[in-house]
Write an enzyme that holds these catalytic residues in place. Structure first.
Site, PDB file in Angstrom:
ATOM      1  N   HIS A 104     104.660  14.123  50.627  1.00 62.64           N
ATOM      2  CA  HIS A 104     105.145  14.807  51.820  1.00 62.64           C
ATOM      3  C   HIS A 104     106.666  14.687  51.808  1.00 62.64           C
ATOM      4  O   HIS A 104     107.213  13.568  51.836  1.00 62.64           O
ATOM      5  CB  HIS A 104     104.549  14.189  53.082  1.00 62.64           C
ATOM      6  N   GLU A 107     108.606  12.198  53.971  1.00 58.85           N
ATOM      7  CA  GLU A 107     108.280  10.774  53.901  1.00 58.85           C
ATOM      8  C   GLU A 107     109.088  10.194  52.743  1.00 58.85           C
ATOM      9  O   GLU A 107     108.612  10.099  51.603  1.00 58.85           O
ATOM     10  CB  GLU A 107     106.772  10.587  53.751  1.00 58.85           C
ATOM     11  N   HIS A 211     103.263   7.040  50.665  1.00 58.46           N
ATOM     12  CA  HIS A 211     103.530   7.886  51.828  1.00 58.46           C
ATOM     13  C   HIS A 211     104.339   7.100  52.866  1.00 58.46           C
ATOM     14  O   HIS A 211     104.789   5.979  52.628  1.00 58.46           O
ATOM     15  CB  HIS A 211     102.209   8.357  52.453  1.00 58.46           C
ATOM     16  N   GLU A 300     100.853   3.661  52.772  1.00 60.28           N
ATOM     17  CA  GLU A 300     101.786   4.042  53.836  1.00 60.28           C
ATOM     18  C   GLU A 300     102.806   2.900  53.955  1.00 60.28           C
ATOM     19  O   GLU A 300     102.432   1.764  54.275  1.00 60.28           O
ATOM     20  CB  GLU A 300     101.029   4.236  55.152  1.00 60.28           C
ATOM     21  N   HIS A 531      44.997   5.428  45.069  1.00 58.56           N
ATOM     22  CA  HIS A 531      44.285   5.260  46.336  1.00 58.56           C
ATOM     23  C   HIS A 531      44.703   3.907  46.894  1.00 58.56           C
ATOM     24  O   HIS A 531      44.475   2.872  46.255  1.00 58.56           O
ATOM     25  CB  HIS A 531      42.769   5.327  46.141  1.00 58.56           C
ATOM     26  N   GLU A 534      42.551   0.804  46.695  1.00 61.63           N
ATOM     27  CA  GLU A 534      42.021   0.399  45.395  1.00 61.63           C
ATOM     28  C   GLU A 534      43.125  -0.385  44.690  1.00 61.63           C
ATOM     29  O   GLU A 534      44.006   0.199  44.052  1.00 61.63           O
ATOM     30  CB  GLU A 534      41.571   1.626  44.600  1.00 61.63           C
ATOM     31  N   HIS A 640      42.063   2.914  38.931  1.00 62.83           N
ATOM     32  CA  HIS A 640      41.369   3.056  40.214  1.00 62.83           C
ATOM     33  C   HIS A 640      40.386   1.898  40.418  1.00 62.83           C
ATOM     34  O   HIS A 640      40.328   0.965  39.631  1.00 62.83           O
ATOM     35  CB  HIS A 640      40.607   4.397  40.245  1.00 62.83           C
ATOM     36  N   GLU A 729      38.227   3.154  36.205  1.00 70.02           N
ATOM     37  CA  GLU A 729      37.664   2.478  37.380  1.00 70.02           C
ATOM     38  C   GLU A 729      37.453   1.018  36.984  1.00 70.02           C
ATOM     39  O   GLU A 729      36.668   0.716  36.078  1.00 70.02           O
ATOM     40  CB  GLU A 729      36.340   3.124  37.785  1.00 70.02           C
TER      41      GLU A 729
END
Length: 1687
Positions: A104, A107, A211, A300, A531, A534, A640, A729
């Site tokens: 800037h 500044e 800045h 700053e 599931h 299970e 399962h 299973e």
């Protein structure tokens, strides 16, 4: 000798001391001056600064160099001075640092402080050890002023103002950088642009932007998505940035207090997150971090922006220690080199990633890197294309200077391959694998086979799990994290998505190189707890993790498994369900489903059935599907509970009931299922549960044979990925007690390992390019006799599971010649076979023969945005005669959207030629399209210069516009090698549309300017074509259903096929491998998940532009080595679609004077597709091959139809000359009407025939004009009747005008010609001439409404129950008798007093519901084609009452005896009444408007008669046509048709499904089903009738004998009766004579050719009570017996 007094001695001593002191003081002066020679008394303006920096460089030539980074708006240089010990050499390993001040302009403190720092570093170098070390070890750049223009505009002493803050264009430079959250930022200013380039072109490590206006250290991010203050917006490196900010603040003399300038940062000791302070979009510090290696914060420095010079010395003192301390932080973290392991050469642009921090940096020129990190332990990886990634784990980063860490990367080579000599390659080096690899895999499979048999195996000693407890979500997550932390060298924890309740779906990967797919190493997975209740699988996988980790490097078997397999374990796919499940649950369902109550194992897309459970996918399912497609899994199991069996595909059947549903790989599935069951302690016995009598032989079952499950995961794996999956299973109790868990582990331990080992069986290897040696991705691997394809992975590696046996394996790819090999597969380790494929055509040969040997088109590197712009601009500059270049949009980075336009008439906008737009990289992560389009541009330009015929044809007859790269912002965020787009962080095109991105606006403007006929966007991520619509909600079909089809479906299909047919791979489901895409061939956008191009639909709706998206590469961002092959593959498709774009019609619309008519409306094929002519009357219509009918119409002119033949790939010429509409029409009295009809009959005798069907009550003839071309083919008939009420004369005039138009436009207007050739049109202009002669112009008068007997004819028609006893008016008698012997399909009558179309019934509110669709459709056809009926319908109390311009007659005017109901109930045909307007008899000047309003509707209704069912009836055995049958529509009370002499019939029916019944007494009834679709509105059926073998149950011979006897008796009896009757005297009153009318002798009528039946039906009006009908009651009754008397 003289003596010296004491006082003298003292004086001498004193002088000596003064001398010595002065000498020492003089010696010390230089040093004192050096410490204070920095002049802080004034500010340095631009010229001062320039002079100072130049002098410094002259003074310190070995330490400094002055760089001009760029210039400001006012052409001031942006100076940056470089300071380092070896200024002319780039030292490997030396980090780059920068300070930027005065961004800037007002500044100013920062500007001066940096000037002082430059001087201080140089003055103290070699004197101060700290400074010397900084300069020697760091490459320092200092820019005192980034905004020199602003500084020159500022005023000293301005502490809080804004004068000079901006650059000379009044732009705040710290709001002018690209922003991640905020797109709407102006184009980059000169200062911003050069800074962005400087930042991105150099490997800066650390920076600060200085800045003024406060005293604080601010760190990224500077803004947030919300763009509000006080919101922390943290970067991934928040900890590093906080350390950096604290370093500066704590070293600053006052900043750390945090209380300055009315700002309060005490809580964080002088630092702040930028966005938390205030939102700054477009800031430079964020740009540094997001777009380069550089970490930058904003400092700053002072409350006053431009203080008095007296303040400068203090500011320097405040900041000097902080500036030095911050500069030193460039050395923290980790630094080192990335080298090629074989050559030792540094690898530039290798990516350095830190696990857990989503921010990467890249290596510099020598492979050197610097990664800033706070102290701690890290896993750090190096990646680069073509090399194996390398990860260093547990890297300990100390405080202070960082640690050195080097990477030596190995080039990716073909990994372990065959253990046999089988290979399709001539390069034997590719066919032989390292011996140690072969031995390791053989050893692994030897272990697997040893443990296969539970009953005979010898157990091995392992380190066993010791903890057996159930783990809820939190406990499971913590346990997974623990293993990941404890065993980082072989584990990686990641999530594939979230459950409904936001729980992570965790996966722990176990491999010797986690996180990386090692070419040649198979991918395996277990998924459990799908599931929720299970739970055995969940706990088994947690125990398996413990087992593998603790036995790694302790047990050879486990070590081999981990080293040779990439294992992925998901303990819970349904964590939500688990949380509500209950321990001890044996066979319950609580917790089974997810939180939305969906069974996840019914939720996957199914090959046979779409059900409620899988018509959409739940979050868990979507996450898993995405996961499965992202990794080339080979084998899997879904764990399962509830039984004890290994279940394999398929899980369901086509019909949904239980039966063996065999997959093509049934043998392989049996093999892997038995591998689990046989290794299990009890599963193989086949008796699962004590309470069940189920038996599974060997403990396995086909899924569907057990019970049918639609939407299961195992089938989806097999059908949509490379992965073979079974469902295991694991026990009869779903949620067993904790005490039972050890038993489950013991029972399943070996099974889990043995099953995993099956992934190393079958056939595996690589598919390679024989020329380059690179792996070929997505090659199809097929096994003869097994109809299932798997695909090679991105590196070309593949794995094909097979049971023992001999197989022929074939590998194919669209770009290569396929290869086959026969292998013998055993139960041992996989047979390794590499396939080395030859390209179909050698690239150089193809380039020479096809592509003019354009070398740039064969390169294997991607172009960047700047190169695109420059290349296209150069092409246009060198070829101005047929190429132009334009920049459509430039973003803040200076990257532009470029367009190139090619045509022989490039400087003219020719509307009679097609304009085609080709788009590339619309989504940002698909650069393949960009590459192909640039290559296409080169080819077209070169081809035109060489006058190559195809190219010349395209550019001479079209305009080709090309935007190679549309999504310029997204293109920078695409990741090379990212095939699925999963790593892409940019915005795709739908998001750009939603955000109204400037790029979208630029493209929309092009549509406004050019109104393109065709758009082709080249995309990737699959091999298929997409066309509109993308949203079914955008279009309603003719039957009221939402549809994705457009009116141009046929042409879109033609265009898409012209591309895809040249690329057969697009039609193959195996082209990309199921892991990439499910889309094949040509699809609508609405059917593609996530396509969503609203713009594709928008441009179709607004400009009638056809948009096709061609997906031309399976991989979104493939290696550059594949670009030549993709170009070769897509060249023909691109040229073919450009040639196809020429196909259609072009021309001009003019008036009779030759003046062009702009914005004339063109309708194609009466399908509702409209276009308009350009300002000069020209048009181009892209059409499919074949005949098309084009209508040209515009206000004030008569519409004209023309038929044109469109031939392949060429434009047909078609011009229209429109005649002005007649502005004056007049009413016709009876004589004028008759004259007009006779004139039409004589003028158009080949298509018109005039006769009378009877007389009115007053004796006027009822004239019928029959129009249509005689033909042997069946033609449906339509009756048009008007003037039933004599005072409603508009309908009569409309029909007279229609007849005249049909006559004079026959053979001129193609549509009318077709109608007359294919239709029998019966026009009865006046049924009530008696009333018409009495009527006078009046909107409300009823004079003339009735006939001469004062009877309202529309209340006097007989109904279906007529018994012949009621008197029938002459007009009605004539019409009904004529209708009874005439084959009609529709009836339309015209009345007045309303503006609507009415359909039956009028006398009752009851109309058969099955008929309503046809009646309503017929009415809608007329109303929708009328100019005003649907907008302004209704009159009086009914005004605007009719929403669609139609009404059921009963609801409009309740009356019995109407012609509407008669035609429907008695004649059995659909019928409507058209009410032409509110006024009964308007002034003649309104007739042109009435005609214009009704013309299109009349023609559309006549055309409508052709819809429905046509049929032909034949004898089944004799194959001859039959007549005399009646065809009924079942479930209809009315619709029926009689079969004519040629065996033909027609029924008008709306789209739908119907049952027809064909009847004749001596034949068996025939029932047939007919479906009339909304797209094919007429159907033809063949009816084969079978003669009945019996009559009333009797044989034919017996029935004929009995009938003969009965007939003979009847004749005798009748003879006797007649004889008796004629014995009586005769009376004349009993004979049917009546007095003749005078008009009977009208000579004018003698010349009219009447049908024979007319003489039999002539009748005169009754004379009081003298009238007696000459026909008997029975005869009259038979007159009205509907179609039973038809021919």
């Amino acid at each position: 000798m003289a003596t010296i007094s004491a006082s003298g001695v003292d004086r001498i001593t004193y002088i000596f001391i003064i001398f010595i002191t002065s000498f020492v003081f003089v010696l010390c002066i230089p040093n004192v001056r050096m410490k204070h020679e920095i002049d802080t008394r004034s500010y340095h303006h631009y010229d001062d600064l320039t002079s100072l920096l130049q002098n410094i460089v002259k003074k310190y030539p070995t330490l400094t160099k002055l760089h001009k980074v760029g210039t400001s708006v006012d052409n001031r240089n942006l100076w940056a001075i470089q300071i380092t010990d070896n200024i002319n050499v780039v030292e490997p390993g030396e980090p780059m640092f920068k300070y930027v001040g005065n961004m800037h302009g007002n500044e100013a403190v920062s500007r001066e402080v940096l000037i002082y720092l430059i001087q201080y570093l140089l003055d103290e170098y070699g004197k101060d050890d700290r400074i010397t070390k900084i300069v020697n070890s760091t490459n320092i750049y200092i820019m005192p002023s980034m905004d020199p223009d602003g500084f020159e505009n500022s005023e000293v002493g301005d502490c809080t103002g804004v004068q000079g803050r901006t650059n000379q264009h009044l732009v705040d430079l710290n709001r002018n950088f690209p922003d991640q959250f905020f797109d709407k930022i102006p184009k980059p200013e000169p200062e911003s642009k050069v800074m962005m380039e400087w930042i991105q072109q150099n490997k800066f490590v650390l920076s600060a932007n200085l800045h003024g206006g406060s005293v604080v250290a601010s760190y990224p991010f500077d803004d947030s998505k919300l763009h509000v203050d006080k919101v922390d917006s943290k970067s991934p490196d928040d900890n590093v940035f906080r350390l950096l900010a604290h370093t500066y603040a704590n070293s600053h003399l006052t900043m750390h207090t945090g209380n300055h300038c009315s700002d309060h940062f005490e809580g964080d000791h002088g630092i702040t997150n930028g966005a938390h302070w205030y939102d700054v979009p477009g800031g430079m510090q964020d740009f540094n971090y997001l777009h380069s290696n550089c970490f930058e914060i904003t400092l700053e420095l002072s409350c006053c922006k431009y203080p008095q010079p007296t303040q400068l010395a203090q500011e320097w003192e405040n900041n000097k220690p902080a500036l030095l301390a911050y500069l030193e932080k460039v050395h923290i973290g980790v630094k080192g080199f990335v080298h090629d392991a074989s050559t030792g050469k540094g690898i530039e642009n290798a990516v350095i990633s830190v696990e857990g921090i989503e921010h990467n940096i890249s290596t510099a020129q020598f492979g050197d890197y610097w990664r800033l990190l706070v102290p701690g332990k890290y896993s750090i990886s190096a990646h680069t294309p073509g090399y194996e990634s390398l990860t260093h784990r547990d890297v300990d980063v100390p405080e202070g200077p960082g640690v050195s860490l080097d990477f030596k990367l190995k080039k990716r080579s073909v990994p372990p391959s065959p253990n046999t000599n089988l290979s399709t390659s001539t390069n034997k080096s590719n066919a032989i694998a390292p011996t140690d690899y072969i031995k390791k895999e053989e050893k692994l499979v030897e272990y697997v086979n040893r443990f296969h048999d539970a009953e005979h195996r010898k157990n091995m000693q392992f380190i066993e799990p010791t903890s057996f407890v159930h783990h809820n979500y939190t406990a499971m997550m913590n346990l997974l994290k623990k293993y990941s932390q404890d065993y980082p060298e072989i584990t990686r924890l990641y999530s594939v998505g979230k459950s409904v309740q936001d729980r992570e779906l965790w996966v722990l990967e176990i491999s010797d190189n986690p996180g990386v797919h090692e070419p040649g190493e198979p991918e395996f997975k277990y998924v459990a707890n799908m599931h929720g209740n299970e739970v055995v699988g969940r706990e088994l996988l947690l125990q398996l993790i413990d087992f593998l980790c603790r036995n790694y490097k302790q047990n050879e078997f486990v070590t081999l498994m981990v080293n040779l397999t990439r294992i992925h374990l998901m303990p819970s796919m349904n964590p939500d369900g688990y949380e509500i499940s209950t321990e001890g649950d044996i066979q319950g369902v609580r917790g089974r489903t997810n939180n939305n109550n969906f069974d996840l194992n019914r939720n996957f897309p199914d090959q046979y059935r779409t059900t409620y459970s899988n018509n959409h996918q739940e979050p868990e399912t979507v996450a898993v599907m995405k996961w499965l497609k992202s990794i080339p899994f080979v084998l899997s199991a879904n764990l399962h509970g509830g039984s004890l069996v290994a279940n394999f595909p398929y899980d369901d059947t086509k019909r949904g009931y239980s039966s063996y549903s065999k997959s093509p790989d049934d043998k392989a599935f049996i093999m892997i299922s038995e591998a689990y069951s046989m290794a299990h302690s009890t599963m193989h016995s086949g008796h699962p549960c004590v309470w069940s009598d189920e038996y599974f032989k060997d403990g396995i079952t086909n899924g569907a044979q057990w019970y049918s499950v639609s939407g299961g995961m195992q089938d989806w794996n097999y059908l949509h990925t490379n992965c073979f999956e079974t469902t295991l299973e694991l026990g009869c109790t779903k949620f067993p007690w904790t005490k039972d868990l050890p038993g489950y582990w013991e029972a399943n331990k070996y099974s889990l390992l043995v099953y995993m080992g099956q992934v190393h069986k079958g056939v595996s290897g690589f598919v390679l390019d024989s020329e380059t040696g690179f792996g070929i991705a997505n090659a199809s691997i097929n096994v003869e006799g097994i109809n299932h394809t798997i695909y090679s992975a991105p590196d070309g590696d593949y794995w094909r599971l097979l049971a023992s046996g001999q197989y022929t394996v074939t590998v194919s790819h669209p770009l290569y010649t396929k290869r086959s090999v026969t292998v013998q597969v055993t139960d041992n380790a996989a047979i390794h076979v590499n396939f080395s494929l030859n390209a179909n055509v050698h690239r150089n040969q193809w380039s020479s023969l096809i592509d003019f040997d354009i070398k740039e088109n064969m390169v294997t590197e991607y172009v960047n945005t700047h190169d695109i712009q420059n290349d296209l601009r150069d092409i246009a500059l060198h070829n101005p005669g047929f190429v132009s270049f334009d920049t459509l949009h430039m973003n803040r980075k200076g990257k532009s959207v470029s367009l190139i336009h090619l045509s022989s008439e490039v400087n003219s906008h020719e509307d009679h030629k097609p304009h085609v737009l080709l788009l590339g990289n619309v989504n940002g992560d698909e650069p393949v399209g960009t590459e192909i389009l640039i290559r296409l541009v080169r080819h077209l330009v070169t081809g035109y210069l060489h006058q190559e015929p195809n190219t010349v044809n395209i550019l001479n007859n079209s305009h080709v516009h090309v935007i190679p790269q549309l999504n310029i912002k997204g293109a920078t965020k695409a990741v090379p090698g990212d095939c699925s787009g999963i790593h892409y962080r940019g915005q795709r095109f739908p998001q750009l549309i939603s955000a109204d991105d400037p790029v979208v606006g630029a493209v929309r403007k092009q549509f406004e300017d050019h109104q393109f006929d065709l758009v082709v966007s080249l995309e990737s991520g699959g091999m298929y074509m997409v066309m509109p619509r993308n949203d079914k909600a955008g279009k309603v079909s003719t039957v009221g259903l939402l549809t994705a089809l457009t009116e141009d479906e046929d042409m879109l299909q033609v265009l898409a096929r012209s591309f895809a047919d040249s690329l057969p791979a697009m039609y193959k489901s195996d082209t990309c491998g199921n892991a990439m895409t499910e889309k094949v061939g040509i699809v609508h956008g609405a059917d593609v998940s996530g396509h969503g191009y609203s713009m594709m639909d928008d441009v179709y709706d607004h400009y009638h532009t056809l948009w096709i998206s061609a997906h031309i590469s399976c991989c979104k961002f493939p290696p550059g080595s594949r670009l030549p092959g993709i170009w070769m593959m897509t060249f023909n498709p691109m040229m073919h679609i450009l040639k196809k774009s020429l196909q259609g019609v072009r021309g001009i619309v003019t008036d009779e004077a030759g003046k062009p008519i702009s914005e004339a409306i063109l309708e194609i094929d009466d399908n509702g597709k409209f276009l308009t002519t350009s300002s000069d009357g020209h048009f181009f219509l892209m059409l499919s091959e074949g005949f098309h009918t084009i209508e040209a119409d515009t206000a004030g002119y008569e519409a004209l139809h023309k038929k044109v033949l469109v031939q392949k790939d060429v434009s047909a010429e078609l011009n229209f000359v429109l005649k002005k509409e007649e502005r004056i029409l007049s009413y016709h009295n009876y004589i004028e009407m008759k004259s007009s009809l006779q004139n039409i009959s004589s003028t158009c005798s080949d298509i018109a025939k005039l006769y009378n069907i009877g007389r009115s009550t007053s004796g006027y003839y009822l004239w019928m004009l029959e129009m249509g071309k005689e033909s042997k083919l069946y033609r449906p008939g339509i009756l048009l009747t008007a003037n039933i009420h004599g005072n409603e004369v508009v309908g009569r005039e409309i029909l007279l005008k229609l007849a005249a138009d049909l006559c004079h436009l026959y053979k001129q207007d193609s549509s009318i010609t077709d109608l007359l050739d294919m239709t029998r049109i019966y026009i009865l202009p006046s049924l009530n001439p008696d009333g018409a002669e009495k009527a006078k112009p009046s909107c409300t008068s009823l004079a003339g409404k009735d006939n001469s007997n004062n009877i309202d004819l529309d209340k006097a028609f007989p109904d279906a129950n007529y018994d012949g006893k009621i008197f029938i008016q002459s007009e009605i008698a004539a019409l009904t008798k004529w209708m009874s012997v005439t084959d009609l399909s529709l009836s339309v009558s015209f009345q007045a007093g309303d503006l609507v179309v009415a359909y039956p019934h009028r006398g009752t509110d009851t109309t058969n519901i099955d008929d309503l669709a046809s009646l309503k459709k017929l009415a809608l056809v007329y109303a929708s084609n009328h100019q005003n009926m649907q907008v302004e319908g209704g009159c009086g109390t009914n005004e605007n009452h009719y929403l669609d311009g139609t009404v059921k007659g009963f609801h409009q005017l309740e009356d019995t005896g109407s012609f509407l109901d008669y035609a429907y109930d008695v004649q059995h045909i659909p019928s409507i009444i058209v009410y032409t307007g509110c006024c009964f008899y308007p002034e003649a000047n309104s007739l042109p408007t009435a005609w214009h309003d009704n013309r299109r509707a009349l023609l559309a209704t006549i055309k409508e008669v052709h819809n429905g069912v046509y049929g032909n009836v034949k004898d089944e055995r004799k194959s001859k046509t039959l007549k005399g049958f009646t065809v009924f529509v079942e479930n209809s009370d009315t619709f029926q048709a009689n079969v004519n002499e040629n065996g033909s019939f027609h029924l008008y029916l709306a789209p739908g499904q119907y049952r027809l019944k064909v009847v004749k007494p001596e034949y068996d009834e025939m029932h047939l089903s007919v479906t009339i679709s909304s797209t094919q509105t007429s159907q033809t059926v063949a009816v084969n009738m079978k003669e009945s073998r019996t009559v009333f149950g009797l044989t034919h011979l017996l029935a004929i004998t009995i009938a003969g006897v009965v007939g003979l008796v009847f004749i005798v009896f009748l003879t006797v009766i007649i004889c008796i009757k004629y014995e009586k005297p005769k009376r004349f009153s009993d004979i049917g004579f009546h007095r003749l009318r005078p008009e009977d002798d009208d000579d004018d009528d003698d010349n009219v050719d009447f049908p024979d039946f007319v003489n039999e039906t002539k009748s005169a009006p009754p004379r009081a009570k003298e009238y007696h009908d000459s026909s008997s009651d029975d005869e009259e009754h038979n007159l009205f017996d509907g179609r039973l008397l038809r021919k």
